[in-house]
Design a protein around this motif. Sequence first.
Motif, PDB file in Angstrom:
ATOM      1  N   GLY A 299       0.806  -1.222   0.000  1.00  0.00           N
ATOM      2  CA  GLY A 299       0.000   0.000   0.000  1.00  0.00           C
ATOM      3  C   GLY A 299       0.832   1.261   0.000  1.00  0.00           C
ATOM      4  O   GLY A 299       1.789   1.420  -0.771  1.00  0.00           O
ATOM      5  N   THR A 300       0.466   2.155   0.888  1.00  0.00           N
ATOM      6  CA  THR A 300       1.158   3.436   0.992  1.00  0.00           C
ATOM      7  C   THR A 300       2.643   3.251   1.282  1.00  0.00           C
ATOM      8  O   THR A 300       3.494   3.979   0.750  1.00  0.00           O
ATOM      9  CB  THR A 300       0.477   4.276   2.099  1.00  0.00           C
ATOM     10  OG1 THR A 300      -0.780   4.704   1.596  1.00  0.00           O
ATOM     11  CG2 THR A 300       1.288   5.472   2.499  1.00  0.00           C
ATOM     12  N   SER A 301       2.964   2.274   2.109  1.00  0.00           N
ATOM     13  CA  SER A 301       4.377   2.041   2.446  1.00  0.00           C
ATOM     14  C   SER A 301       5.153   1.613   1.199  1.00  0.00           C
ATOM     15  O   SER A 301       6.338   1.942   1.046  1.00  0.00           O
ATOM     16  CB  SER A 301       4.498   0.965   3.529  1.00  0.00           C
ATOM     17  OG  SER A 301       3.847   1.399   4.689  1.00  0.00           O
ATOM     18  N   SER A 345       6.873  -0.502   6.928  1.00  0.00           N
ATOM     19  CA  SER A 345       5.519  -0.759   7.431  1.00  0.00           C
ATOM     20  C   SER A 345       5.192   0.214   8.556  1.00  0.00           C
ATOM     21  O   SER A 345       5.940   0.315   9.519  1.00  0.00           O
ATOM     22  CB  SER A 345       5.446  -2.202   7.948  1.00  0.00           C
ATOM     23  OG  SER A 345       4.190  -2.423   8.552  1.00  0.00           O
ATOM     24  N   GLN A 346       4.077   0.901   8.413  1.00  0.00           N
ATOM     25  CA  GLN A 346       3.632   1.788   9.501  1.00  0.00           C
ATOM     26  C   GLN A 346       3.375   0.977  10.748  1.00  0.00           C
ATOM     27  O   GLN A 346       3.909   1.245  11.814  1.00  0.00           O
ATOM     28  CB  GLN A 346       2.356   2.527   9.056  1.00  0.00           C
ATOM     29  CG  GLN A 346       1.818   3.591   9.997  1.00  0.00           C
ATOM     30  CD  GLN A 346       1.085   3.069  11.225  1.00  0.00           C
ATOM     31  OE1 GLN A 346       1.384   3.483  12.350  1.00  0.00           O
ATOM     32  NE2 GLN A 346       0.163   2.158  11.069  1.00  0.00           N
ATOM     33  N   SER A 347       2.532  -0.041  10.591  1.00  0.00           N
ATOM     34  CA  SER A 347       2.079  -0.817  11.757  1.00  0.00           C
ATOM     35  C   SER A 347       3.133  -1.781  12.260  1.00  0.00           C
ATOM     36  O   SER A 347       3.140  -2.147  13.434  1.00  0.00           O
ATOM     37  CB  SER A 347       0.837  -1.621  11.372  1.00  0.00           C
ATOM     38  OG  SER A 347       1.169  -2.512  10.310  1.00  0.00           O
ATOM     39  N   THR A 350       2.078  -5.943   9.174  1.00  0.00           N
ATOM     40  CA  THR A 350       1.484  -6.398   7.913  1.00  0.00           C
ATOM     41  C   THR A 350       1.996  -7.795   7.546  1.00  0.00           C
ATOM     42  O   THR A 350       3.201  -8.012   7.402  1.00  0.00           O
ATOM     43  CB  THR A 350       1.773  -5.366   6.808  1.00  0.00           C
ATOM     44  OG1 THR A 350       1.196  -4.133   7.240  1.00  0.00           O
ATOM     45  CG2 THR A 350       1.187  -5.765   5.483  1.00  0.00           C
ATOM     46  N   VAL A 396      -7.626   5.406   8.847  1.00  0.00           N
ATOM     47  CA  VAL A 396      -7.199   4.245   8.049  1.00  0.00           C
ATOM     48  C   VAL A 396      -6.368   4.688   6.844  1.00  0.00           C
ATOM     49  O   VAL A 396      -5.406   4.026   6.465  1.00  0.00           O
ATOM     50  CB  VAL A 396      -8.435   3.404   7.632  1.00  0.00           C
ATOM     51  CG1 VAL A 396      -8.087   2.439   6.511  1.00  0.00           C
ATOM     52  CG2 VAL A 396      -8.943   2.630   8.842  1.00  0.00           C
ATOM     53  N   SER A 398      -3.580   6.352   5.264  1.00  0.00           N
ATOM     54  CA  SER A 398      -2.287   6.753   5.810  1.00  0.00           C
ATOM     55  C   SER A 398      -1.827   8.100   5.241  1.00  0.00           C
ATOM     56  O   SER A 398      -1.885   8.312   4.028  1.00  0.00           O
ATOM     57  CB  SER A 398      -1.292   5.651   5.425  1.00  0.00           C
ATOM     58  OG  SER A 398      -0.131   5.786   6.148  1.00  0.00           O
ATOM     59  N   LYS A 483      -5.170   7.268  -2.213  1.00  0.00           N
ATOM     60  CA  LYS A 483      -5.939   8.022  -1.216  1.00  0.00           C
ATOM     61  C   LYS A 483      -7.360   8.235  -1.728  1.00  0.00           C
ATOM     62  O   LYS A 483      -8.320   8.082  -0.990  1.00  0.00           O
ATOM     63  CB  LYS A 483      -5.310   9.408  -0.939  1.00  0.00           C
ATOM     64  CG  LYS A 483      -4.018   9.419  -0.163  1.00  0.00           C
ATOM     65  CD  LYS A 483      -4.125   9.048   1.292  1.00  0.00           C
ATOM     66  CE  LYS A 483      -4.032   7.577   1.481  1.00  0.00           C
ATOM     67  NZ  LYS A 483      -2.761   6.959   1.718  1.00  0.00           N
ATOM     68  N   GLU A 486      -9.413   4.907  -1.688  1.00  0.00           N
ATOM     69  CA  GLU A 486      -9.716   4.405  -0.343  1.00  0.00           C
ATOM     70  C   GLU A 486     -10.896   5.092   0.316  1.00  0.00           C
ATOM     71  O   GLU A 486     -11.703   4.445   0.956  1.00  0.00           O
ATOM     72  CB  GLU A 486      -8.524   4.689   0.600  1.00  0.00           C
ATOM     73  CG  GLU A 486      -7.415   3.731   0.553  1.00  0.00           C
ATOM     74  CD  GLU A 486      -6.418   4.073   1.648  1.00  0.00           C
ATOM     75  OE1 GLU A 486      -6.315   3.300   2.598  1.00  0.00           O
ATOM     76  OE2 GLU A 486      -5.741   5.124   1.541  1.00  0.00           O
TER      77      GLU A 486
HETATM   78  O1  M6R Z   1       1.159  -0.866   8.292  1.00  0.00           O
HETATM   79  P1  M6R Z   1       1.685  -0.916   6.902  1.00  0.00           P
HETATM   80  O2  M6R Z   1       2.424   0.299   6.490  1.00  0.00           O
HETATM   81  O3  M6R Z   1       2.461  -2.174   6.624  1.00  0.00           O
HETATM   82  O4  M6R Z   1       0.372  -1.004   6.005  1.00  0.00           O
HETATM   83  C1  M6R Z   1       0.453  -1.138   4.622  1.00  0.00           C
HETATM   84  C2  M6R Z   1      -0.862  -0.828   3.977  1.00  0.00           C
HETATM   85  O5  M6R Z   1      -1.866  -1.690   4.465  1.00  0.00           O
HETATM   86  C3  M6R Z   1      -1.299   0.616   4.226  1.00  0.00           C
HETATM   87  O6  M6R Z   1      -0.324   1.511   3.798  1.00  0.00           O
HETATM   88  C4  M6R Z   1      -2.606   0.893   3.469  1.00  0.00           C
HETATM   89  O7  M6R Z   1      -2.392   0.863   2.098  1.00  0.00           O
HETATM   90  C5  M6R Z   1      -3.163   2.249   3.901  1.00  0.00           C
HETATM   91  N1  M6R Z   1      -4.538   2.109   4.289  1.00  0.00           N
HETATM   92  C6  M6R Z   1      -3.097   3.275   2.843  1.00  0.00           C
HETATM   93  O8  M6R Z   1      -3.671   4.480   3.197  1.00  0.00           O
END
Ligand code: M6R
Length: 606
Positions: A299-301, A345-347, A350, A396, A398, A483, A486
């Motif tokens: 995704g965004t990452s 990865s933000q979280s 993933t 949600v 990002s 964006k 989504e």
């Molecule tokens: O937590 P992560 O960065 O690994 O998540 C990856 C994607 O699930 C996340 O960037 C998703 O695409 C977002 N909802 C985008 O806004």
Amino acid sequence: MCGIIGYIGNRDCVQIIQAGLSRLAYRGYDSAGIAVCHEGDIDLRRAHGKLENLISLISVDPIRGNTGIGHTRWATHGRPSESNAHPQKYGKFAIVHNGIIENYLELRQELIARGHQFTSETDTEIVVHLIAEAYEGDFAQAVRKALKNVRGSYAIVALCADHPDEIIAARQQSPLIIAKGDAENFVASDVAAVLAYSRQFIFLDDGDIARVTANTIEIFDLDNRKIDRPVKEIQWNLAAAEKQGYPHYMLKEIYEQPQKITDTFRGRILEDEGIINIDEAIDKLEFEKCHRLQIVACGTSYHAGLLGKYLIEKLARIPVDVDVASEYRYRNPIITPNDGFIAISQSGETADTYACLKIAREHGAKILSICNVMDSTIPRASDATFYTRADPEIGVASTKAFTTQLASLILLAIHFARKLGMIDADYTRHLLNALRAIPSQMEAILESSDDVRLVARKLLRANSFLYLGRNVHYPIALEGALKLKEITYIHAEAYPSGEMKHGPIALIDDRLPVIVIAPKNSTYEKTLSNLQEVKARNGRIISIVTEGDDMLTRVSEHAFTIPECDEIVQPFLSVLYLQLLAYHIADLLGNDVDQPRNLAKSVTVE
Ligand code: M6R
């Protein structure tokens, strides 16, 4: 990152602190804790995990008092656990903290040499030891002396068993407010935590130390000079304040970006020396010596990773491959011990990204992660982690996670380039200067949110969008399209502008909005030709251009501007317009911006 609260008055503070913590839970829920002054001592209850665990603990093992502090944690230093939970207690003192003590390792070594023993892995614990060491009967003075040794960011609230009639609060780069009550006062990370009890707030400033009793609030600076801070009346209702006055978390997070970029850069840019200060663990991986770097993300990452490739290849000349994790894991990828693997990865949770990391590990590659959530699965499985410091991202879609990932990647690219001698000290300084200017340039762009809304209103009825960008702006075009999809549920796709003639130009008509990112940079003239081709087919062009670019402005239905700046800085600015455009369209359509349909914040299954 972390919510803190303090109460002093005549009521049972435990109920009030628990209620406040529940309003602060969005700041983190790795652990929670409460400490109260009670019969000449400090009573402490802490629990790993969500606030409910603490509440259950207190229901079976109650504490009572009229002076207390509480904390809900988003782990930074030290994994989530009971011993790393706050309040951190030492002797007669207890504190809660939000922030990062940058020189904590050095201070910890010094304290250990003086005979102190530590029970947690937190940076916070050193502060309570410093306070205890500095204490000679005057509580506020001890806190003041302790904080003079500390570098970094903090909002703290402290208790001392000898002084049950006062709490001491201090702020440096982390938010802290005092709420005035009737024969009672409150301290908290934000207004939401105590809005149920007071509408009168004092917003502490950096360097402030407050001595708070049930009936008085005195504020001093670090040199003990008295300071007056105005009391402000806040009319917010409780629900709105949870989002700090913003209608949605996403909008709040868009606006937080200048501060979050500052946080990502803090302590890592040594402008005078023209170098990047990188964690030793990352430096030791010697990624600059790798034959190739492999970036994997979703995704965004993933979009941040694509931009990372441009940056690392441009500056450090190390070959970089970028893959979507769900593709990479099933195609028997070629990876060797000479490769460096970067998981973004933000979280940090993933599933696909984590699976790829394990494959890279099996093949002997060195593993670096770029993550936001401390001690999540991916950082724990990595050799080293570059933390983005975006704080919890609740929306949600990002936003701040993306720009702080970009900021992290730029720092790494410059660091690798410098170590390889690909860029000299002068050019490095020029780049670092350009980076330093980003937050204020972002602030200026965010002021044009109302203009973006006007444009959004005109685009509401479109049922498809095309995003175009070249070079560093192609990943931004992809991110802008994501964006929009989504949160507005409108179809959008992104192409490199140079690909237009190979197919997508067939889509152009007077109903298709084409969002073109075309500030002045090395590919500007090429993009200009692509735009003329769109214009010649009656396409609706919405562009992002450099201030003063009359030529592009003339061919556009609307042109948003960014200031003249280095090409590597441009993505930080152009993406803001795309985030705002998606946000305003979604909001005008009446969509649930923060919790769009079918999506979850963290994708922990395939
Ligand atoms: O937590 P992560 O960065 O690994 O998540 C990856 C994607 O699930 C996340 O960037 C998703 O695409 C977002 N909802 C985008 O806004």
